[in-house]
Design a protein around this motif. Structure first.
Motif, mmCIF file in Angstrom:
data_model
loop_
_atom_site.group_PDB
_atom_site.id
_atom_site.type_symbol
_atom_site.label_atom_id
_atom_site.label_comp_id
_atom_site.label_asym_id
_atom_site.label_seq_id
_atom_site.Cartn_x
_atom_site.Cartn_y
_atom_site.Cartn_z
ATOM 1 N N ASP A 28 71.875 38.460 45.053
ATOM 2 C CA ASP A 28 72.668 37.502 44.278
ATOM 3 C C ASP A 28 72.333 36.102 44.780
ATOM 4 N N PRO A 29 71.240 35.530 44.296
ATOM 5 C CA PRO A 29 70.808 34.220 44.820
ATOM 6 C C PRO A 29 71.849 33.137 44.645
ATOM 7 N N THR A 30 72.603 33.205 43.578
ATOM 8 C CA THR A 30 73.576 32.140 43.300
ATOM 9 C C THR A 30 74.769 32.242 44.236
ATOM 10 N N THR A 31 75.137 33.453 44.560
ATOM 11 C CA THR A 31 76.317 33.666 45.405
ATOM 12 C C THR A 31 75.929 34.532 46.597
ATOM 13 N N PRO A 32 75.375 33.958 47.647
ATOM 14 C CA PRO A 32 74.957 34.762 48.818
ATOM 15 C C PRO A 32 76.091 35.567 49.416
ATOM 16 N N ALA A 33 77.335 35.137 49.202
ATOM 17 C CA ALA A 33 78.465 35.877 49.758
ATOM 18 C C ALA A 33 78.538 37.279 49.166
ATOM 19 N N CYS A 34 78.042 37.417 47.944
ATOM 20 C CA CYS A 34 78.064 38.750 47.329
ATOM 21 C C CYS A 34 77.144 39.704 48.084
ATOM 22 N N ASN A 82 75.614 33.671 36.702
ATOM 23 C CA ASN A 82 75.367 34.348 37.974
ATOM 24 C C ASN A 82 74.708 35.712 37.712
ATOM 25 N N THR A 83 73.538 35.912 38.285
ATOM 26 C CA THR A 83 72.764 37.135 38.039
ATOM 27 C C THR A 83 72.633 37.928 39.336
ATOM 28 N N ALA A 84 72.844 39.242 39.241
ATOM 29 C CA ALA A 84 72.754 40.118 40.407
ATOM 30 C C ALA A 84 71.851 41.305 40.088
ATOM 31 N N SER A 85 71.277 41.856 41.126
ATOM 32 C CA SER A 85 70.507 43.103 41.027
ATOM 33 C C SER A 85 70.684 43.841 42.334
ATOM 34 N N ALA A 86 70.077 45.024 42.428
ATOM 35 C CA ALA A 86 70.183 45.805 43.665
ATOM 36 C C ALA A 86 68.814 46.371 44.019
ATOM 37 N N ASP A 87 68.555 46.450 45.311
ATOM 38 C CA ASP A 87 67.364 47.131 45.828
ATOM 39 C C ASP A 87 67.796 48.476 46.406
ATOM 40 N N PHE A 88 66.910 49.488 46.298
ATOM 41 C CA PHE A 88 67.261 50.809 46.822
ATOM 42 C C PHE A 88 65.986 51.637 46.988
ATOM 43 N N VAL A 89 66.119 52.712 47.729
ATOM 44 C CA VAL A 89 65.092 53.760 47.781
ATOM 45 C C VAL A 89 65.811 55.091 47.616
ATOM 46 N N ALA A 90 65.058 56.102 47.246
ATOM 47 C CA ALA A 90 65.637 57.437 47.188
ATOM 48 C C ALA A 90 65.974 57.893 48.598
ATOM 49 N N GLY A 99 59.178 53.603 55.207
ATOM 50 C CA GLY A 99 58.221 52.594 54.781
ATOM 51 C C GLY A 99 58.068 52.490 53.278
ATOM 52 N N THR A 100 58.805 53.337 52.517
ATOM 53 C CA THR A 100 58.709 53.262 51.063
ATOM 54 C C THR A 100 59.221 51.909 50.575
ATOM 55 N N VAL A 101 58.485 51.256 49.714
ATOM 56 C CA VAL A 101 58.875 49.951 49.181
ATOM 57 C C VAL A 101 60.078 50.123 48.256
ATOM 58 N N PRO A 102 61.158 49.355 48.461
ATOM 59 C CA PRO A 102 62.356 49.523 47.622
ATOM 60 C C PRO A 102 62.072 49.192 46.162
ATOM 61 N N THR A 103 62.873 49.802 45.310
ATOM 62 C CA THR A 103 62.860 49.510 43.883
ATOM 63 C C THR A 103 64.018 48.565 43.569
ATOM 64 N N THR A 104 63.799 47.641 42.657
ATOM 65 C CA THR A 104 64.825 46.686 42.256
ATOM 66 C C THR A 104 65.318 47.036 40.865
ATOM 67 N N THR A 105 66.633 47.080 40.693
ATOM 68 C CA THR A 105 67.207 47.431 39.391
ATOM 69 C C THR A 105 66.992 46.298 38.394
ATOM 70 N N ALA A 106 67.271 46.609 37.152
ATOM 71 C CA ALA A 106 67.323 45.553 36.148
ATOM 72 C C ALA A 106 68.485 44.606 36.483
ATOM 73 N N PRO A 107 68.357 43.305 36.169
ATOM 74 C CA PRO A 107 69.423 42.353 36.524
ATOM 75 C C PRO A 107 70.621 42.463 35.583
ATOM 76 N N SER A 108 71.761 41.991 36.080
ATOM 77 C CA SER A 108 72.971 41.903 35.257
ATOM 78 C C SER A 108 73.616 40.543 35.535
ATOM 79 N N ALA A 109 74.095 39.878 34.492
ATOM 80 C CA ALA A 109 74.617 38.519 34.651
ATOM 81 C C ALA A 109 76.036 38.402 34.105
ATOM 82 N N ALA A 110 76.789 37.457 34.669
ATOM 83 C CA ALA A 110 78.100 37.056 34.154
ATOM 84 C C ALA A 110 78.161 35.531 34.215
#
Length: 863
Positions: free
Chosen positions: A790-796, A826-834, A840-851
């Motif tokens: 959440d670049p706009t709101t680092p607190a998130c 404000n746009t947010a996304s999430a990084d994750f791995v299975a 060492g697996t590179v995380p995947t980033t979800t599609a963004p969601s904004a409000a």
């Protein structure tokens, strides 16, 4: 959501997080460790061919590898995604174990390499048909890890094994046994075996096969004898029945294929383990197939049905091969034909009769054809003896000719040519005649009847041809059969079997076509007093071009050998032939394994027992083209170092030895021909398929073995399994803003309302926005190392931290931000791995969601 793919597969993603320098360093370190499985360079010292292996697995070196003695080195390649650093569920893996024999000296000793398939049936499964072992090694399979058998057990396999009873230092050689002089041996033939058929197995064993003649369909009739061991072949008890259906040979009186009176056999020119033979069934005649390697029936092709009056195809004579077709003649006199490609009847067959029918009365199925068959060039010749009492029309024996090119009666043969004066004469044979240059130029047959054996010959064009007169030395009641014709450097000779009448209990006559005279130095006739006391009742011989001996068999059921030059029995010759293809010792797909040929040598043989002037070693290409003419050195070696393996990727080495004694061949001493090359240690390979179960996060393999140096254990290779398409969590993010003026409604778990856009005027020109981020995992597996962007709101991001998200669950993150200017998107996304992804697996980033936090006007900030 988007999956987390593995490089180098071209799967699209929303955004890749660049690996850290530390991660890159770790990956590079792993690759360097794997250049030689176990953290060392391969035993060959090469590194170029190991890069693919380096990218697929991690390996650990056991303490045993560092100890003295032979070594096993394990490696793996991903066949589905070559070069990939990990495997996916469902990928196929190529496992290789390299065995380096470090036995001191040159002694041969048993060796075995066993490869248990870790997690067989769960984490990974053996791929049927994938086991590859070096030449000279025997493969076996196990479904319980303890009991091993010679049959591939398919996906039920939990361990594989390769064994070599005569492993030597280096392992880059083949060591076939030198065949001991064949001693007279009673066979399980029921007293009526027919002509032997010689077959060399891939391991170098020499076998003699035969099929009882004139045997009823149900009767067991095929027999295999090992000339190498002097015992019945494995796979008995013998004899066994022959059947129309494909599959392993049965037992007992369960056959449905009968055999004719006089049989000739044909080995498939492309697959020498396939033997074709003439056969009868309850409804007709045709050609059967026997797989000598597998000890199995390989089919039957019907060529003519039993007929009605006046003539019926009750039986047949044959076989003869011309080009890609096999020919026989039915008791109707018709020519039968089988096309070898596909094993189907030739178009238009059965063809018109070329001889008078014999023993063709209807309602007498399996009545025996009286006569023989042979081929000269593109012509097929048949003899027929229409005897009274069984033939639709009695008459004297005759020869006929069929032109395989025109598929009609040959020119000059519009009518069959007589070979006997009356129907009281009959014949068992039809054999090829040769001129003094050794060229086939006609056909002959010898008949029973009259004062002496009568031999009649015709040229291919139908004109009379002088007949060899040696058979007339026998009385007219002597039975003579098709000869074995042998062409050597000294000329062309035919060896005629005979018995009965003045042929006694078994005799051989030799005719030298080159000299147009009886064979010099060969008795006329030759009996076999040292074989079963001379009671052999010879039916036929097979010439072994390796040992240069004749192997005989007859009505007495005794297999024996005979020197073709002197008629001495046993034949005091020995020999072996082997084709060495160095590339066949490797199965990892690499190159550069082979460096040079070295030598051939005789082992276990006292060379003072070898006649050096009569013995020789031949070195040819597999097609018989000479490569070099080496001499046999006094120490029994032959230098092959001058042969370039790039020019000659395979060599056939044949040792032809004349002995002065059989004393070197004992139960404890087995002389061999050893042919060697210089190259990397040989390999055993097989394939497995990684399970589709998402719980499988890695598969591994460790090989074990034994040889003269003791117990062996390889390095352990472990392949990380990255989640495939079906094993990726489906993670999504929903970003919302609180639409209530009451801060308690916007607290964690508060009722909101939560929306994509705040109500106009709620925040005025500035104020505090309350955000909610919902992270959801729709499954099918858990997500790990989930973080919020959440670049706009680092607190998130701080409020979320790093967390795991089980399949089928959600997690809500609440955070606030003070807005100094409105509107704000404000746009947010999430990084994750299975959760089961390799380290060492590179995380995947979800599609963004904004409000959007709105001011009085919010038209340009659309979420």
């Amino acid at each position: 959501m988007l999956r987390s793919p593995r490089p180098p597969l071209p799967i699209r993603r929303a955004r890749r997080v660049r690996p850290s320098r530390a991660a890159l360093a770790a990956a590079l370190t792993t690759a360097l460790l794997l250049l030689g499985p176990g953290g060392t360079a391969p035993a060959s010292g090469r590194t170029a061919d190991t890069a693919a292996v380096a990218e697929t697995a991690t390996a650990e070196t056991p303490a045993e590898t560092a100890a003295a003695g032979s070594t096993l080195v394990k490696s793996v390649r991903n066949a589905t995604h070559p070069g990939a650093a990990t495997a996916e569920h469902g990928d196929t893996l190529d496992w290789t174990v390299q065995y380096e024999n470090r036995t001191p000296g040159d002694a041969a000793a048993p060796a075995a390499v066993t490869d248990p398939i870790a997690g067989a049936g769960a984490g990974q499964s053996y791929v049927p048909g994938s086991l590859r072992v070096p030449p000279g090694w025997t493969p076996s399979w196990s479904t319980d890890g303890t009991t091993f058998g010679p049959t591939d057990t398919g996906a039920a396999t939990v361990a594989v094994r390769a064994e070599n009873p005569v492993a030597r230092a280096g392992g880059t050689e083949l060591s076939p046994l030198l065949l001991a002089p064949v001693q007279p041996t009673a066979q399980a033939t029921g007293g009526d075996g027919y002509t032997p058929v010689l077959y060399r197995t891939p391991t170098g064993e020499v076998q003699a096969w035969n099929i009882y003649h004139h045997a009823a369909p149900a009767a067991p009739k095929v027999v295999c004898s090992s000339l190498t061991t002097g015992q019945p072949c494995t796979g008995g008890p013998w004899p066994r029945p022959l059947n129309t259906a494909t599959g392993p040979l049965g037992s007992g009186a369960t056959g449905d294929l009968g055999s004719p009176l006089t049989s000739k056999y044909v080995l498939d020119p492309q697959q020498p383990n396939l033997l074709y033979y003439p056969a009868t069934t309850a409804t007709g005649v045709g050609i059967g197939c026997l797989d000598l390697a597998a000890h199995a029936n390989c089919g039957y092709t019907a060529l003519a049905a039993n007929g009605t009056a006046p003539s019926s195809a009750n039986n047949l004579a044959g076989l003869a091969r011309v080009g890609d077709a096999l020919y026989a003649v039915a008791s109707t006199g018709q020519v039968l034909c089988l096309s070898l490609p596909g094993r189907t009847p030739c178009p238009g067959q059965p063809y018109a009769p070329i001889v008078a029918p014999n023993h063709d009365l209807p309602n007498t199925p399996a009545a025996l054809y009286q006569g023989g068959l042979t081929a000269v060039g593109d012509k097929v010749f048949a003899s027929s003896a229409p005897q009274a009492g069984g033939s639709s029309a009695a008459g004297p024996p005759a020869l006929g000719c069929f032109d395989t090119t025109t598929r009609a009666v040959c020119a000059g043969w519009s009518t069959p040519h007589p070979v006997g004066p009356t129907s009281g004469y009959y014949t068992y044979d039809a054999f090829t005649a040769y001129d003094t240059a050794g060229h086939p130029d006609g056909v002959c047959t010898s008949t029973v009847g009259g004062a002496t054996v009568l031999t009649t010959c015709y040229a291919v064009d139908g004109s009379p041809l002088p007949a060899p007169g040696i058979l007339s030395a026998f009385s007219g009641g002597t039975l003579t059969f098709d000869p074995e014709t042998v062409t050597t450097d000294s000329g062309t000779r035919s060896y005629f079997p005979a018995w009965g009448g003045t042929g006694g209990n078994g005799s051989t006559l030799c005719y030298d076509w080159t000299a147009a005279a009886p064979c010099a130095g060969f008795p006329l006739p030759a009996t076999h007093p040292s074989a079963n006391g001379g009671v052999t009742r010879d039916y036929g011989y097979a010439y072994d071009s390796t040992t240069r001996c004749l192997i005989g068999l007859g009505d007495a059921g005794v297999l024996f050998s005979m020197d073709p030059a002197t008629a001495a029995s046993p034949c005091l010759h020995s020999g072996a032939t082997v084709t060495l293809r160095p590339a066949d010792f490797y199965c990892d797909g690499g190159s550069g394994h082979v460096r040079s040929y070295t030598r051939a040598r005789l082992t276990g043989l006292d060379l003072t027992h070898v006649d050096p002037t009569a013995s020789r070693v031949l070195v040819t290409d597999p097609d018989g083209t000479p490569v070099t003419t080496p001499g046999l050195a006094p120490d029994g070696t032959v230098d092959l170092s001058g042969v370039d393996p790039a020019v000659h990727p395979a060599l056939t080495v044949t040792a032809q030895l004349v002995l002065t004694t059989t004393g070197d061949f004992t139960a404890d001493n087995h002389p061999m021909l050893v042919v060697e090359y210089r190259g990397d240690a040989p390999q055993v390979c097989f394939r497995t398929t990684v399970a589709a179960d998402c719980a499988t996060t890695s598969v591994g393999n460790t090989a074990t073995g034994t040889d003269a140096t003791g117990a062996l254990t390889s390095n352990t290779v472990t392949v990380p399994v990255a989640p495939g398409e079906g094993c990726q969590p489906r993670v999504s993010v929903q970003k919302e803003i609180c639409g209530s003026a009451n801060s308690r409604d916007c607290a964690p778990g508060g009722p909101g309302p939560w929306a994509k856009t705040s109500p106009v005027g709620l925040l005025g020109l500035l104020g505090t926005a309350h955000w909610r981020i919902t992270v959801t995992n729709a499954g099918p597996v858990d997500a790990a190392a989930v973080t919020v962007n959440d670049p706009t709101t680092p607190a998130c991001r701080s409020a979320a931290g790093t967390f795991a998200l089980p399949a089928g669950s959600s997690r809500q993150v609440y955070c606030d931000s003070l807005l100094l200017a409105l509107p704000v998107k404000n746009t947010a996304s999430a990084d994750f791995v299975a959760a089961n992804a390799p380290a060492g697996t590179v995380p995947t980033t979800t599609a963004p969601s904004a409000a959007v936090a709105c001011s009085l006007l919010c038209l340009l900030a659309v979420p």
